[in-house]
Write a protein that holds these residues in place. Structure first.
Motif, PDB file in Angstrom:
ATOM      1  N   ASN A  63       0.828  -1.206   0.000  1.00 18.68           N
ATOM      2  CA  ASN A  63       0.000   0.000   0.000  1.00 18.68           C
ATOM      3  C   ASN A  63       0.862   1.257   0.000  1.00 18.68           C
ATOM      4  OD1 ASN A  63      -2.424  -1.362  -0.051  1.00 18.68           O
ATOM      5  ND2 ASN A  63      -2.724  -1.288   2.154  1.00 18.68           N
ATOM      6  N   GLU A  64       1.894   1.242   0.782  1.00 17.11           N
ATOM      7  CA  GLU A  64       2.798   2.395   0.845  1.00 17.11           C
ATOM      8  C   GLU A  64       3.468   2.618  -0.508  1.00 17.11           C
ATOM      9  OE1 GLU A  64       6.812   3.784   3.259  1.00 17.11           O
ATOM     10  OE2 GLU A  64       5.523   2.220   4.112  1.00 17.11           O
ATOM     11  N   SER A  67       0.884   3.900  -2.956  1.00 12.39           N
ATOM     12  CA  SER A  67       0.551   5.287  -2.620  1.00 12.39           C
ATOM     13  C   SER A  67       1.632   6.228  -3.124  1.00 12.39           C
ATOM     14  CB  SER A  67       0.390   5.418  -1.115  1.00 12.39           C
ATOM     15  OG  SER A  67       0.114   6.751  -0.772  1.00 12.39           O
ATOM     16  N   ASP A  71       1.134   9.074  -5.936  1.00  9.29           N
ATOM     17  CA  ASP A  71       1.545  10.457  -5.662  1.00  9.29           C
ATOM     18  C   ASP A  71       2.560  10.919  -6.700  1.00  9.29           C
ATOM     19  OD1 ASP A  71      -0.110  10.546  -3.475  1.00  9.29           O
ATOM     20  OD2 ASP A  71       1.489  10.210  -2.002  1.00  9.29           O
TER      21      ASP A  71
END
Length: 79
Positions: A63-64, A67, A71
Motif C-alpha cells: 500500500n505504501e 501510494s 503520488d
C-alpha cells in the motif's frame, strides 16, 4: 484365626491404596496430555498470528509503495 482376619483387612487396605494411586496416576497422565495438547494449540495460534502480522506488514508495504507511485504519477501529471 485372628491373624488371618488382620491379614485380610491389611490386604484390603493395601488394595484400596493401590487402586487410589492408580486412579491418581491416570488423572495426572490425563492432565499432562491435556497440557501438552494445549501447548501445541498455543504454538499453532502463535504461528498463525505471526503469519497474519507478516501478511499485514506486506500489505502495508505494498500500500505504501502504491501510494507513493500514485503520488508520483499525480505530481508528474501536474508538471
Amino acid at each position: 484365626m485372628e491373624n488371618n482376619k488382620i491379614t485380610k483387612d491389611f490386604l484390603k487396605q493395601l488394595t484400596r491404596i493401590a487402586d487410589a494411586l492408580e486412579k491418581q496416576n491416570g488423572i495426572e497422565e490425563k492432565k499432562i496430555k491435556e497440557s501438552k495438547r494445549f501447548e501445541k494449540l498455543q504454538e499453532k495460534l502463535a504461528g498463525l498470528e505471526l503469519k497474519t502480522l507478516q501478511e499485514k506488514r506486506k500489505v502495508g508495504e505494498v500500500n505504501e509503495f502504491l501510494s507513493k507511485e500514485v503520488d508520483k504519477n499525480n505530481s508528474d501529471e501536474l508538471l
